[in-house]
Design a protein around this motif. Structure first.
Motif, PDB file in Angstrom:
ATOM      1  N   GLN A 150      28.924  39.670  51.396  1.00  0.00           N
ATOM      2  CA  GLN A 150      28.704  38.319  51.899  1.00  0.00           C
ATOM      3  C   GLN A 150      29.720  37.361  51.308  1.00  0.00           C
ATOM      4  OE1 GLN A 150      25.112  36.382  50.291  1.00  0.00           O
ATOM      5  NE2 GLN A 150      24.891  38.109  48.911  1.00  0.00           N
ATOM      6  N   ARG A 151      29.802  36.206  51.914  1.00  0.00           N
ATOM      7  CA  ARG A 151      30.718  35.192  51.410  1.00  0.00           C
ATOM      8  C   ARG A 151      30.263  34.714  50.039  1.00  0.00           C
ATOM      9  NH1 ARG A 151      34.369  33.324  54.944  1.00  0.00           N
ATOM     10  NH2 ARG A 151      34.082  33.859  57.141  1.00  0.00           N
ATOM     11  N   TYR A 152      31.215  34.461  49.178  1.00  0.00           N
ATOM     12  CA  TYR A 152      30.895  33.923  47.870  1.00  0.00           C
ATOM     13  C   TYR A 152      32.060  33.066  47.397  1.00  0.00           C
ATOM     14  CZ  TYR A 152      34.037  37.359  45.679  1.00  0.00           C
ATOM     15  OH  TYR A 152      35.129  38.100  45.302  1.00  0.00           O
ATOM     16  N   ALA A 153      31.801  32.291  46.384  1.00  0.00           N
ATOM     17  CA  ALA A 153      32.856  31.492  45.760  1.00  0.00           C
ATOM     18  C   ALA A 153      32.995  31.928  44.318  1.00  0.00           C
ATOM     19  CB  ALA A 153      32.521  30.012  45.829  1.00  0.00           C
ATOM     20  N   LEU A 154      34.210  32.007  43.851  1.00  0.00           N
ATOM     21  CA  LEU A 154      34.472  32.286  42.443  1.00  0.00           C
ATOM     22  C   LEU A 154      35.014  31.019  41.799  1.00  0.00           C
ATOM     23  CD1 LEU A 154      35.601  35.376  40.662  1.00  0.00           C
ATOM     24  CD2 LEU A 154      36.959  33.306  40.237  1.00  0.00           C
ATOM     25  N   LEU A 155      34.381  30.606  40.719  1.00  0.00           N
ATOM     26  CA  LEU A 155      34.823  29.437  39.958  1.00  0.00           C
ATOM     27  C   LEU A 155      35.349  29.920  38.617  1.00  0.00           C
ATOM     28  CD1 LEU A 155      32.266  28.547  41.810  1.00  0.00           C
ATOM     29  CD2 LEU A 155      32.314  26.480  40.443  1.00  0.00           C
ATOM     30  N   MET A 156      36.535  29.450  38.252  1.00  0.00           N
ATOM     31  CA  MET A 156      37.094  29.764  36.945  1.00  0.00           C
ATOM     32  C   MET A 156      37.287  28.469  36.172  1.00  0.00           C
ATOM     33  SD  MET A 156      40.572  31.807  35.812  1.00  0.00           S
ATOM     34  CE  MET A 156      39.897  33.442  36.133  1.00  0.00           C
ATOM     35  N   GLY A 253      36.180  39.036  51.712  1.00  0.00           N
ATOM     36  CA  GLY A 253      37.276  39.745  52.366  1.00  0.00           C
ATOM     37  C   GLY A 253      38.431  40.095  51.463  1.00  0.00           C
ATOM     38  N   ASN A 254      38.362  39.698  50.217  1.00  0.00           N
ATOM     39  CA  ASN A 254      39.424  40.028  49.270  1.00  0.00           C
ATOM     40  C   ASN A 254      38.829  40.715  48.047  1.00  0.00           C
ATOM     41  OD1 ASN A 254      41.819  38.629  50.504  1.00  0.00           O
ATOM     42  ND2 ASN A 254      40.470  36.865  50.284  1.00  0.00           N
ATOM     43  N   GLY A 255      39.605  41.579  47.413  1.00  0.00           N
ATOM     44  CA  GLY A 255      39.148  42.251  46.211  1.00  0.00           C
ATOM     45  C   GLY A 255      38.964  41.263  45.075  1.00  0.00           C
ATOM     46  N   ILE A 256      38.069  41.574  44.161  1.00  0.00           N
ATOM     47  CA  ILE A 256      37.755  40.659  43.080  1.00  0.00           C
ATOM     48  C   ILE A 256      38.967  40.385  42.205  1.00  0.00           C
ATOM     49  CG2 ILE A 256      36.934  42.513  41.575  1.00  0.00           C
ATOM     50  CD1 ILE A 256      35.635  38.873  41.752  1.00  0.00           C
ATOM     51  N   GLU A 257      39.835  41.376  42.021  1.00  0.00           N
ATOM     52  CA  GLU A 257      41.015  41.157  41.188  1.00  0.00           C
ATOM     53  C   GLU A 257      41.922  40.103  41.805  1.00  0.00           C
ATOM     54  OE1 GLU A 257      39.916  44.101  42.129  1.00  0.00           O
ATOM     55  OE2 GLU A 257      39.239  45.013  40.233  1.00  0.00           O
ATOM     56  N   VAL A 259      41.006  37.686  43.851  1.00  0.00           N
ATOM     57  CA  VAL A 259      40.320  36.392  43.763  1.00  0.00           C
ATOM     58  C   VAL A 259      40.467  35.798  42.363  1.00  0.00           C
ATOM     59  CG1 VAL A 259      38.099  35.219  43.964  1.00  0.00           C
ATOM     60  CG2 VAL A 259      38.684  37.044  45.569  1.00  0.00           C
ATOM     61  N   ILE A 260      40.315  36.623  41.336  1.00  0.00           N
ATOM     62  CA  ILE A 260      40.452  36.140  39.962  1.00  0.00           C
ATOM     63  C   ILE A 260      41.888  35.693  39.688  1.00  0.00           C
ATOM     64  CG2 ILE A 260      40.413  36.864  37.538  1.00  0.00           C
ATOM     65  CD1 ILE A 260      37.965  38.582  38.217  1.00  0.00           C
ATOM     66  N   ASP A 261      42.862  36.470  40.152  1.00  0.00           N
ATOM     67  CA  ASP A 261      44.261  36.081  39.958  1.00  0.00           C
ATOM     68  C   ASP A 261      44.571  34.761  40.664  1.00  0.00           C
ATOM     69  OD1 ASP A 261      44.761  38.312  38.435  1.00  0.00           O
ATOM     70  OD2 ASP A 261      45.676  39.459  40.062  1.00  0.00           O
ATOM     71  N   GLU A 262      44.027  34.591  41.866  1.00  0.00           N
ATOM     72  CA  GLU A 262      44.235  33.348  42.609  1.00  0.00           C
ATOM     73  C   GLU A 262      43.603  32.171  41.877  1.00  0.00           C
ATOM     74  OE1 GLU A 262      45.628  31.344  46.208  1.00  0.00           O
ATOM     75  OE2 GLU A 262      46.094  33.236  45.193  1.00  0.00           O
ATOM     76  N   ALA A 263      42.385  32.357  41.362  1.00  0.00           N
ATOM     77  CA  ALA A 263      41.715  31.294  40.621  1.00  0.00           C
ATOM     78  C   ALA A 263      42.477  30.963  39.346  1.00  0.00           C
ATOM     79  CB  ALA A 263      40.282  31.716  40.295  1.00  0.00           C
ATOM     80  N   ARG A 264      43.001  31.991  38.685  1.00  0.00           N
ATOM     81  CA  ARG A 264      43.757  31.764  37.441  1.00  0.00           C
ATOM     82  C   ARG A 264      45.016  30.946  37.709  1.00  0.00           C
ATOM     83  NH1 ARG A 264      44.288  36.780  35.882  1.00  0.00           N
ATOM     84  NH2 ARG A 264      42.503  36.718  34.440  1.00  0.00           N
ATOM     85  N   ALA A 265      45.717  31.268  38.785  1.00  0.00           N
ATOM     86  CA  ALA A 265      46.935  30.523  39.123  1.00  0.00           C
ATOM     87  C   ALA A 265      46.615  29.052  39.390  1.00  0.00           C
ATOM     88  CB  ALA A 265      47.608  31.154  40.339  1.00  0.00           C
ATOM     89  N   LYS A 266      45.527  28.813  40.109  1.00  0.00           N
ATOM     90  CA  LYS A 266      45.132  27.428  40.398  1.00  0.00           C
ATOM     91  C   LYS A 266      44.702  26.705  39.123  1.00  0.00           C
ATOM     92  CE  LYS A 266      43.681  27.941  45.220  1.00  0.00           C
ATOM     93  NZ  LYS A 266      42.595  27.679  46.192  1.00  0.00           N
ATOM     94  N   LEU A 267      43.980  27.418  38.257  1.00  0.00           N
ATOM     95  CA  LEU A 267      43.512  26.812  37.017  1.00  0.00           C
ATOM     96  C   LEU A 267      44.682  26.437  36.122  1.00  0.00           C
ATOM     97  CD1 LEU A 267      41.088  26.059  35.200  1.00  0.00           C
ATOM     98  CD2 LEU A 267      41.197  28.382  34.264  1.00  0.00           C
ATOM     99  N   GLN A 268      45.637  27.328  35.984  1.00  0.00           N
ATOM    100  CA  GLN A 268      46.800  27.036  35.151  1.00  0.00           C
ATOM    101  C   GLN A 268      47.579  25.853  35.707  1.00  0.00           C
ATOM    102  OE1 GLN A 268      48.818  30.825  35.035  1.00  0.00           O
ATOM    103  NE2 GLN A 268      47.498  31.627  33.400  1.00  0.00           N
ATOM    104  N   GLY A 269      47.639  25.763  37.029  1.00  0.00           N
ATOM    105  CA  GLY A 269      48.338  24.644  37.654  1.00  0.00           C
ATOM    106  C   GLY A 269      47.684  23.313  37.353  1.00  0.00           C
ATOM    107  N   VAL A 270      46.368  23.260  37.467  1.00  0.00           N
ATOM    108  CA  VAL A 270      45.675  21.986  37.226  1.00  0.00           C
ATOM    109  C   VAL A 270      45.717  21.632  35.750  1.00  0.00           C
ATOM    110  CG1 VAL A 270      43.344  22.958  36.916  1.00  0.00           C
ATOM    111  CG2 VAL A 270      43.619  20.639  37.788  1.00  0.00           C
ATOM    112  N   MET A 271      45.706  22.614  34.860  1.00  0.00           N
ATOM    113  CA  MET A 271      45.818  22.325  33.431  1.00  0.00           C
ATOM    114  C   MET A 271      47.187  21.744  33.098  1.00  0.00           C
ATOM    115  SD  MET A 271      43.955  25.563  31.565  1.00  0.00           S
ATOM    116  CE  MET A 271      42.200  25.515  31.176  1.00  0.00           C
ATOM    117  N   LEU A 272      48.241  22.305  33.689  1.00  0.00           N
ATOM    118  CA  LEU A 272      49.589  21.806  33.447  1.00  0.00           C
ATOM    119  C   LEU A 272      49.761  20.397  33.991  1.00  0.00           C
ATOM    120  CD1 LEU A 272      51.720  24.988  34.222  1.00  0.00           C
ATOM    121  CD2 LEU A 272      51.366  23.921  31.978  1.00  0.00           C
ATOM    122  N   ALA A 273      48.962  20.059  35.020  1.00  0.00           N
ATOM    123  CA  ALA A 273      49.050  18.729  35.625  1.00  0.00           C
ATOM    124  C   ALA A 273      48.198  17.692  34.910  1.00  0.00           C
ATOM    125  CB  ALA A 273      48.637  18.806  37.094  1.00  0.00           C
ATOM    126  N   GLY A 274      47.556  18.068  33.791  1.00  0.00           N
ATOM    127  CA  GLY A 274      46.772  17.111  33.035  1.00  0.00           C
ATOM    128  C   GLY A 274      45.318  17.512  32.866  1.00  0.00           C
TER     129      GLY A 274
END
Length: 280
Positions: A150-156, A253-257, A259-274
């Protein structure tokens, strides 16, 4: 009165960290506080920590006040619905010698378990510092979601500037912040199990909720941390405002690995932005 081993260890760790007497009564008060079910008690404890400091005398006073309130509720069950379903840990501690004796036995067993843990007996599913699930324990949550297809959201989530905090104040301060943030996540997401995926990464995998609703919960967690005033133990020196950031990724529709890598990239981006915000 049976207490889950992970919760019991967290209570003992709380007493040790704040240099409180490891008595049965204090143990029960710590359990009540860490359960998140006793808002007045927890607010008073946090105010003491952030103010002049949490002394053993003050902690006993707060526990006794909660016990008295719980006893009043037991005598007059119609007076308030708050905490009525929790069977009040502190009430049990204060009510009878039998409960105290049982609790003392548990403390002794848990202390022995802690000693055994240092020689290799550990909780395989929970992170020792924060009591969140570790990657081993996370498989139970992630495999269940994958099986349901089922659809889910991953929050990091991650603490902004944690390496700098560790460098300036020491790893013990950073550990205290990580532990506090895990508590905030539990408060903002009471129906979910947070996972400490790596040193500064916490994730939640949540099916069946809208991104809008989850974003509001994630922002609440960040606000709870930002409102916490951290001070150095001993000197009482404030270390300033501590913030966190979060990233959300839709996972169906995507493997958990991935999804986690995508969340990590977004998290690192927002941290670098403040940092101090949620990105999707």
């Amino acid at each position: 009165m049976q207490i889950e081993i992970a919760h019991a260890r967290a209570a003992l760790a709380f007493l040790e960290y704040h240099q409180l007497e490891p008595s049965a009564f204090n143990y029960g008060t710590a359990l009540a506080h860490l359960s998140g079910s006793y808002k007045i008690l927890s607010d008073d404890i946090l105010a003491s920590i952030e103010g002049a400091g949490l002394t053993n005398t003050r902690f006993v006073e707060l526990g006794a006040a909660q016990a008295a309130a719980a006893a009043t509720l037991a005598d007059h069950p119609g007076t308030s619905p708050v905490d009525a379903d929790d069977a009040s840990i502190v009430q049990r501690v204060a009510a009878t010698e039998r409960s105290l004796a049982e609790l003392r036995e548990q403390v002794a067993r848990l202390l022995a378990t802690g000693a055994a843990g240092r020689t290799g007996a550990v909780d395989a599913e929970h992170d020792e510092l924060t009591n969140a699930l570790n990657q081993t324990g996370a498989r139970r949550v992630l495999d269940k979601i994958a099986a349901q297809d089922q659809r889910y959201a991953l929050l990091m989530f991650g603490i902004d500037g944690l390496p700098g905090i560790n460098r300036i104040y020491g790893n013990s301060v950073g550990d205290n912040i990580l532990n506090a943030f895990a508590t905030k996540l539990a408060k903002a997401f009471p129906d979910q199990e947070a996972i400490r995926w790596s040193g500064n990464e916490f994730i939640l995998a949540i099916p069946g909720q809208t991104m809008t609703a989850l974003r509001a919960q994630a922002e609440e967690a960040l606000q709870l941390l930002q409102g916490r005033k951290f001070k150095l133990r001993g000197s009482g020196e404030a270390i300033g405002t501590v913030t966190a950031s979060a990233a959300m990724v839709a996972g169906h529709g995507n493997g958990i690995e991935w999804v986690i890598d995508e969340a990590r990239a977004k998290l690192q981006g927002v941290m670098l932005a403040g940092g101090n915000r949620v990105v999707h």
